[in-house]
Design a protein around this motif. Sequence first.
Motif, PDB file in Angstrom:
ATOM      1  N   HIS A   1       0.859  -1.189   0.000  1.00 30.31           N
ATOM      2  CA  HIS A   1       0.000   0.000   0.000  1.00 30.31           C
ATOM      3  C   HIS A   1       0.892   1.235   0.000  1.00 30.31           C
ATOM      4  CE1 HIS A   1      -3.419  -2.588   0.618  1.00 30.31           C
ATOM      5  NE2 HIS A   1      -2.691  -3.230   1.504  1.00 30.31           N
ATOM      6  N   PRO A   2       1.455   1.570  -1.156  1.00 30.63           N
ATOM      7  CA  PRO A   2       2.441   2.655  -1.209  1.00 30.63           C
ATOM      8  C   PRO A   2       1.870   4.037  -0.883  1.00 30.63           C
ATOM      9  CG  PRO A   2       1.936   1.852  -3.420  1.00 30.63           C
ATOM     10  CD  PRO A   2       1.259   0.925  -2.461  1.00 30.63           C
ATOM     11  N   ALA A   3       0.579   4.230  -1.035  1.00 32.43           N
ATOM     12  CA  ALA A   3      -0.037   5.528  -0.724  1.00 32.43           C
ATOM     13  C   ALA A   3      -0.749   5.432   0.626  1.00 32.43           C
ATOM     14  CB  ALA A   3      -0.985   5.952  -1.831  1.00 32.43           C
ATOM     15  N   PHE A   4       0.014   5.080   1.647  1.00 32.17           N
ATOM     16  CA  PHE A   4      -0.456   4.905   3.025  1.00 32.17           C
ATOM     17  C   PHE A   4       0.231   5.999   3.839  1.00 32.17           C
ATOM     18  CE2 PHE A   4      -1.439   1.415   6.326  1.00 32.17           C
ATOM     19  CZ  PHE A   4      -1.429   2.297   7.389  1.00 32.17           C
ATOM     20  N   TYR A   5      -0.558   6.928   4.345  1.00 37.06           N
ATOM     21  CA  TYR A   5      -0.028   8.063   5.101  1.00 37.06           C
ATOM     22  C   TYR A   5      -0.554   8.039   6.525  1.00 37.06           C
ATOM     23  CZ  TYR A   5       1.553  10.027   0.689  1.00 37.06           C
ATOM     24  OH  TYR A   5       2.182  10.219  -0.506  1.00 37.06           O
ATOM     25  N   ARG A   6       0.222   8.664   7.414  1.00 38.34           N
ATOM     26  CA  ARG A   6      -0.216   8.880   8.795  1.00 38.34           C
ATOM     27  C   ARG A   6      -0.168  10.377   9.062  1.00 38.34           C
ATOM     28  NH1 ARG A   6       3.382   4.584   9.561  1.00 38.34           N
ATOM     29  NH2 ARG A   6       2.273   2.635   9.910  1.00 38.34           N
TER      30      ARG A   6
ATOM     31  N   LEU B   1      -4.605  12.818  -2.300  1.00 38.10           N
ATOM     32  CA  LEU B   1      -4.529  11.443  -2.798  1.00 38.10           C
ATOM     33  C   LEU B   1      -5.528  11.232  -3.933  1.00 38.10           C
ATOM     34  CD1 LEU B   1      -2.920  11.081  -0.115  1.00 38.10           C
ATOM     35  CD2 LEU B   1      -3.921   8.809  -0.002  1.00 38.10           C
ATOM     36  N   ARG B   2      -6.725  11.751  -3.785  1.00 40.03           N
ATOM     37  CA  ARG B   2      -7.737  11.590  -4.833  1.00 40.03           C
ATOM     38  C   ARG B   2      -7.307  12.279  -6.118  1.00 40.03           C
ATOM     39  NH1 ARG B   2     -13.451  13.182  -3.019  1.00 40.03           N
ATOM     40  NH2 ARG B   2     -13.972  11.942  -4.834  1.00 40.03           N
ATOM     41  N   THR B   3      -6.765  13.479  -6.002  1.00 45.14           N
ATOM     42  CA  THR B   3      -6.354  14.251  -7.169  1.00 45.14           C
ATOM     43  C   THR B   3      -5.194  13.596  -7.906  1.00 45.14           C
ATOM     44  OG1 THR B   3      -7.121  16.310  -6.169  1.00 45.14           O
ATOM     45  CG2 THR B   3      -5.465  16.500  -7.924  1.00 45.14           C
ATOM     46  N   HIS B   4      -4.178  13.156  -7.178  1.00 45.29           N
ATOM     47  CA  HIS B   4      -2.960  12.635  -7.801  1.00 45.29           C
ATOM     48  C   HIS B   4      -3.061  11.169  -8.215  1.00 45.29           C
ATOM     49  CE1 HIS B   4      -0.041  15.942  -7.355  1.00 45.29           C
ATOM     50  NE2 HIS B   4      -0.887  16.331  -6.426  1.00 45.29           N
ATOM     51  N   LEU B   5      -3.875  10.380  -7.502  1.00 45.02           N
ATOM     52  CA  LEU B   5      -3.853   8.935  -7.730  1.00 45.02           C
ATOM     53  C   LEU B   5      -5.170   8.350  -8.226  1.00 45.02           C
ATOM     54  CD1 LEU B   5      -1.871   7.906  -4.517  1.00 45.02           C
ATOM     55  CD2 LEU B   5      -0.962   8.348  -6.817  1.00 45.02           C
TER      56      LEU B   5
ATOM     57  N   VAL C   1       1.814   3.250  -9.229  1.00 39.77           N
ATOM     58  CA  VAL C   1       1.427   4.169  -8.152  1.00 39.77           C
ATOM     59  C   VAL C   1       2.665   4.847  -7.589  1.00 39.77           C
ATOM     60  CG1 VAL C   1       0.472   4.304  -5.814  1.00 39.77           C
ATOM     61  CG2 VAL C   1      -0.705   2.944  -7.551  1.00 39.77           C
ATOM     62  N   ARG C   2       3.721   4.069  -7.362  1.00 40.17           N
ATOM     63  CA  ARG C   2       4.949   4.637  -6.779  1.00 40.17           C
ATOM     64  C   ARG C   2       5.545   5.754  -7.626  1.00 40.17           C
ATOM     65  NH1 ARG C   2       5.816  -0.919  -5.848  1.00 40.17           N
ATOM     66  NH2 ARG C   2       5.314  -1.412  -3.683  1.00 40.17           N
TER      67      ARG C   2
ATOM     68  N   ALA D   1       5.661  13.471  -6.648  1.00 38.64           N
ATOM     69  CA  ALA D   1       4.842  14.655  -6.942  1.00 38.64           C
ATOM     70  C   ALA D   1       3.738  14.818  -5.905  1.00 38.64           C
ATOM     71  CB  ALA D   1       4.243  14.555  -8.343  1.00 38.64           C
ATOM     72  N   LEU D   2       3.136  13.713  -5.501  1.00 32.30           N
ATOM     73  CA  LEU D   2       2.105  13.767  -4.469  1.00 32.30           C
ATOM     74  C   LEU D   2       2.677  14.299  -3.165  1.00 32.30           C
ATOM     75  CD1 LEU D   2      -0.630  13.189  -3.138  1.00 32.30           C
ATOM     76  CD2 LEU D   2       0.068  10.787  -2.965  1.00 32.30           C
ATOM     77  N   ASP D   3       3.822  13.765  -2.747  1.00 29.99           N
ATOM     78  CA  ASP D   3       4.443  14.220  -1.500  1.00 29.99           C
ATOM     79  C   ASP D   3       4.745  15.718  -1.552  1.00 29.99           C
ATOM     80  OD1 ASP D   3       4.318  11.621  -0.556  1.00 29.99           O
ATOM     81  OD2 ASP D   3       6.453  11.214  -0.873  1.00 29.99           O
TER      82      ASP D   3
END
Length: 129
Positions: free
Chosen positions: A11-16, A48-52, A103-104, A109-111
């Motif tokens: 789950h590469p787009a997993f943020y805290r 996340l919605r916009t970029h992925l 995804v990776r 760019a997302l970060d």
Amino acid sequence: MRLIRADDALHPAFYRLVWQHHAREFTDLTPLQRSTCMDALALVEQGLRTHLAPDKINLASLGNVVPHLHWHVIARWGWDAHWPQPVWAAAQRTPADERLAAVRTHLPALDASLRAALHARFGSRAQAA
């Protein structure tokens, strides 16, 4: 608050999103702090919605192991190894390595976008790693 991308291979787009000052529960925050936290959470979700363009965003605030207020913000797709179960459940299928790699490629760019958005909204009160 701090935003940290978890190092999760499946789950590469997993943020805290971690509240800086110690608080065990969401209701330990003042009303203004709760509003700020939700604003930051919505900002991360929208990024996340916009970029992925995931199929779903999972939001969770657990803190059973670490009793410090933090939110998990996880982009999910119907093809991910755990779908439709939570990311902590048993895998339902073999990981889709090519899709995970795709995804990776979007994560730098997302970060950068999330760092800029958090800084624009919250200034020095927000950090994104």
